[in-house]
Write an enzyme that holds these catalytic residues in place. Structure first.
Site, short mmCIF file in Angstrom:
data_model
loop_
_atom_site.label_atom_id
_atom_site.label_comp_id
_atom_site.label_asym_id
_atom_site.label_seq_id
_atom_site.Cartn_x
_atom_site.Cartn_y
_atom_site.Cartn_z
CB ALA A 63 22.97 1.98 -3.49
N GLY A 109 22.19 1.36 -9.45
CA GLY A 109 22.93 2.61 -9.48
C GLY A 109 24.13 2.58 -10.41
CD GLU A 112 19.57 5.16 -10.91
OE1 GLU A 112 18.49 5.76 -10.97
OE2 GLU A 112 20.08 4.79 -9.83
CD GLU A 132 17.50 0.74 -9.28
OE1 GLU A 132 18.47 1.49 -9.29
OE2 GLU A 132 17.14 0.10 -10.31
#
Length: 258
Positions: A63, A109, A112, A132
């Site tokens: 992100a 992300g 992920e 994170e």
């Protein structure tokens, strides 16, 4: 700056092309990635996708901390509970296989997204991690769910709680990536693997993938019964007839996906 989609026969190569921002996703690129993955899923002529990042240093930083996270955070703090995922595909059900060509850092992300793919190849300079907690948030697009299923629990806990990544060699040692490939060869290797899978019976590939994933969430007896049901379904397809016929006739099969 774009999400690039190239076709190679039955293979789609999807590239996050935002190297000036470490291939991070702002709202516009997140939406574009979602459209690219949805287009791949909906196209009957495409059977396997390769996901990678532009350049040779970063797969994706996930992100955009300057744009995507603040906008989402403000909505949450205002009382909303909007869905959170990357390109849609870290949350939605897919039927077709995706291969991550991790061409550098896959963080937060980015990790992920790689975890949401079915197979991962990495370049030697790749690092993979969920960063994170360093920014006082937690993985929310599958990181705390998929990483403990991909590596030993203790290692997953260490990676998630510290936010520190592991390098490509360690990722290969623990089975997080299938193999480490020289950077200059990574994309070609991933596409070659995708072509191999795309040459197999497409219904069989999708069904085998589904059987594996469904079996992970249940007990062995139930998983075996589920597998048998899938096995019978595949045997009823025209492709199953073509496969055995081609074998008997000593020729390459021509699969129609039905």
């Amino acid at each position: 700056m774009s999400i690039d989609v190239e076709r190679d026969g039955h293979v789609a190569v999807i590239t996050i092309n935002r190297p000036e921002a470490r291939n991070a996703l702002d709202p516009e690129h997140d939406e574009a990635l979602g459209a690219a993955v949805a287009g791949f899923e909906a196209d009957d002529d495409l059977r396997v996708a390769v996901l990678t990042g532009a350049g040779d240093t970063v797969f994706s930083a996930g992100a955009d901390l300057k744009k995507l996270i603040p906008a989402f955070r403000d909505r949450v703090r205002a009382g909303e509970s909007p869905p959170w995922n990357f390109g849609g595909f870290t949350a939605i059900e897919r039927t077709k296989p995706m291969i991550a060509a991790v061409n550098g850092h896959a963080l937060a992300g980015g990790c992920e997204m790689a975890l949401a793919c079915d197979i991962r190849l990495a370049s030697p300079n790749a690092t993979i991690g969920l960063a994170e907690t360093k920014w006082a948030i937690i993985p929310g697009a599958g990181g705390t769910v998929r990483l403990p299923r991909a590596v030993p629990l203790g290692l997953a806990m260490e990676m998630i709680l510290t936010g520190d990544p592991i390098d490509a060699a360690e990722a290969h040692r623990v089975g997080l990536v299938n193999r480490v490939v020289p950077s200059a060869e990574l994309r070609d290797e991933a596409v070659a693997l995708a072509r191999t899978i795309a040459a197999r019976g497409p219904v069989a590939v999708r069904t085998a993938r589904a059987s594996v994933l469904e079996g992970l969430g249940t007990d062995e007896r139930t998983a075996m019964a589920n597998e048998f049901g899938h096995f019978l379904d595949v045997l009823r397809t025209d492709d199953a007839v073509e496969g055995s016929t081609a074998f008997a006739e000593k020729r390459d099969p021509v699969y129609r996906g039905r």
